[in-house]
Design an enzyme around this catalytic site. Structure first.
Site, short mmCIF file in Angstrom:
data_model
loop_
_atom_site.label_atom_id
_atom_site.label_comp_id
_atom_site.label_asym_id
_atom_site.label_seq_id
_atom_site.Cartn_x
_atom_site.Cartn_y
_atom_site.Cartn_z
N GLU A 120 -5.28 -8.56 0.78
CA GLU A 120 -5.98 -8.24 2.05
C GLU A 120 -7.47 -8.00 1.79
OE1 GLU A 120 -4.39 -4.99 4.39
OE2 GLU A 120 -2.35 -5.63 3.96
N GLU A 131 0.80 -1.22 0.00
CA GLU A 131 0.00 0.00 0.00
C GLU A 131 0.84 1.28 0.00
OE1 GLU A 131 -3.02 -0.21 3.02
OE2 GLU A 131 -4.14 -1.62 1.79
O1 LIG Z 1 -6.79 -1.50 8.64
C1 LIG Z 1 -6.66 -2.86 8.41
C2 LIG Z 1 -5.45 -3.14 7.53
C3 LIG Z 1 -4.11 -2.85 8.21
O2 LIG Z 1 -4.04 -3.52 9.44
C4 LIG Z 1 -3.00 -3.29 7.25
O3 LIG Z 1 -1.71 -3.22 7.83
C5 LIG Z 1 -2.99 -2.41 6.01
O4 LIG Z 1 -2.32 -3.04 4.92
C6 LIG Z 1 -4.39 -2.02 5.62
N1 LIG Z 1 -4.74 -1.24 4.60
C7 LIG Z 1 -6.06 -1.02 4.70
C8 LIG Z 1 -6.85 -0.17 3.78
N2 LIG Z 1 -6.28 1.12 3.63
C9 LIG Z 1 -6.08 2.07 4.61
C10 LIG Z 1 -6.49 3.37 4.39
C11 LIG Z 1 -6.27 4.33 5.34
C12 LIG Z 1 -5.62 4.04 6.52
C13 LIG Z 1 -5.20 2.74 6.75
C14 LIG Z 1 -5.43 1.75 5.80
C15 LIG Z 1 -6.55 -1.69 5.76
N3 LIG Z 1 -5.50 -2.31 6.31
#
Ligand SMILES: OC[C@@H]1[C@@H](O)[C@H](O)[C@@H](O)c2nc(CNc3ccccc3)cn21
Length: 446
Positions: free
Chosen positions: A352, A166
């Site tokens: 994910e 990401e």
């Molecule tokens: O939030 C759940 C997971 C997180 O634990 C992972 O480490 C990460 O890869 C992850 N990405 C998202 C989706 N994107 C996002 C957007 C804004 C803030 C944080 C995550 C969710 N998640």
């Protein structure tokens, strides 16, 4: 293929990340990371939570792999902590850090679980942040040297590699919104981080090819939110499209597959891109073996001249998870279908997908029906995507374990396995039992 059964050899897995589960961030010679610093800085995380202990996976990895085997996982996506390997990001190597991941990989292979390694899931060595981190062009070389060393040490056993997790979140939540490490609020720094992550990614792919890892495959994992226009008006449609090009796979796949940033980015925010960025585009355009898609939710976008990129999110009354994210399974199909139509990747993995709900332990069980419903609704859309031409080869549930949810600390639970942080006891939730049946039947109907 029956309308409810996934293709033969579909890769069913679960995912985690080093800083979120390992604990022991400075043990055995490991260097500090920007998330160690950020979480130890008062006010940055819920309740002042840090990754100092997390799920204690650094010590409990064998128990956790036994859990993966009990669940019947075919694959496990995890990340390597760069500062465990290079405590200062470059130069001195920490053999004890390499040894931890050697033991982890060997235990996975012993359990017949395929490792998918994410080389970078946000825990940048703090020493490199002191040199500018992702805003310093030299990070492309520092990162590639780190990745190349990982290929040399693990490439005999690890065949599936993800360069970055990401990069949009790293760039904008970490450098524009200030809610993630390194806690910056600078749009120029954000786009510099986008660009240098792309440079690092593509240099690493080239190096991977040169290392000639037998049967090796390399890709990148991108965050995605399905943005729908609030009204069927050209201005709302344009605002939703621009939000898509900025915050979803196009920002990275356009340079990687087509050799330039998306049209809307160049038209609306090119001033924030690094000076002479065009000089790097040829090198960034480097073939990859698969695209990793992360998907959690969608939103409704309405034109708003006062908002960044001219659009704001508006409510549409959909149910939400504990993160306040809409539950929008149709968006999952749109994202998967869109990436196939726009870039036609050889392979796609869902790296994910999952949800946080308010899980409670009752008589040593966790009856998380909402998570089962969320996962089932999204798997239905994943299968629909496959049936409509998406080259989807696998799915990794986020997450194997409840873990450190970044700025939310331990207040949000995404695991299919519950973690009692006071005792470090694991309890397979009903969703974990359900997912185990999905894997056994290769279908969400059984
Ligand atoms: O939030 C759940 C997971 C997180 O634990 C992972 O480490 C990460 O890869 C992850 N990405 C998202 C989706 N994107 C996002 C957007 C804004 C803030 C944080 C995550 C969710 N998640």
């Amino acid at each position: 293929m029956s309308e409810k059964v996934f293709p033969k050899d579909f890769m069913w897995g679960a995912a985690t990340a080093s800083y979120q589960i390992e604990g022991s961030p400075l043990v055995d010679g490991a260097g500090s990371s920007i998330w160690h610093r950020f979480s130890h800085t008062p006010g940055n995380t819920y309740n002042g939570d840090t990754g100092d202990v997390a799920d204690d996976h650094y010590n409990k990895y064998k128990e956790d792999i036994a859990l993966m085997k009990e669940l019947g996982l075919k694959a496990y996506r995890f990340s390597i902590s760069w500062p465990r390997i290079f405590p200062y990001g470059k130069g001195k190597i920490n053999e004890k850090g390499v040894d931890f991941y050697n033991r982890l990989v060997d235990e996975l292979l012993k359990a017949n679980i395929t490792p998918f390694v994410t080389l970078y899931h946000w825990d940048l060595p703090a020493a490199l942040q002191d040199l500018g981190g992702w805003t310093n062009r030299d990070i492309a070389y520092w990162y590639t040297d780190y990745a190349d060393y990982m290929f040399q040490r693990f490439g005999d056993r690890v065949k599936n590699w993800i360069t970055l997790n990401e990069p949009w979140v790293m760039a904008f939540v970490g450098h524009f919104m200030g809610e993630h490490a390194p806690g910056m609020k600078d749009l120029y720094a954000s786009f510099s981080a986008v660009h240098n992550q792309l440079r690092a990614h593509s240099k690493t792919v080239k190096t991977f090819r040169e290392e000639n890892i037998k049967e090796g495959k390399i890709g990148i994992t991108l965050s995605n939110t399905s943005h729908d226009p609030a009204a069927d008006s050209q201005e709302d449609i344009d605002a939703a499209r621009l939000a898509h090009e900025w915050s979803n796979y196009p920002l990275f796949l356009n340079p990687i597959y087509k050799g330039d940033y998306p049209k809307g980015i160049k038209e609306h925010v090119s001033e924030f891109l690094p000076h002479n960025y065009e000089n790097d585009l040829e090198e960034i355009k480097e073939k990859i073996d698969f695209v990793g898609i992360n998907y959690y939710s969608g939103d409704l976008v309405k034109t708003d001249t006062k908002s960044f990129l001219g659009g704001k999110t508006v409510e549409r009354g959909l149910p939400k998870t504990e993160m306040g994210w809409e539950i929008y399974p149709e968006g999952f199909y749109k994202i998967l279908k869109g990436v196939q139509e726009e870039y036609n990747p050889k392979e796609v993995y869902v790296t994910e997908n999952g949800a946080a709900f308010d899980d409670k332990v009752v008589n040593q069980e966790v009856h998380d029906e909402k998570r089962i419903e969320y996962l089932k609704q999204h798997l239905e859309q994943a299968l629909r995507a496959i049936q409509n031409g998406v080259t989807l080869k696998g799915y990794f549930a986020w997450s194997l374990l409840d873990n450190f949810e970044w700025a939310w600390g331990y207040s949000k639970r995404f695991g299919i396995v519950y973690v009692d942080y006071k005792t470090q006891k694991r309890i397979i939730k009903d969703s974990g039992k359900w997912y185990s049946q999905v894997i056994k039947n290769n279908s969400f109907e059984f």
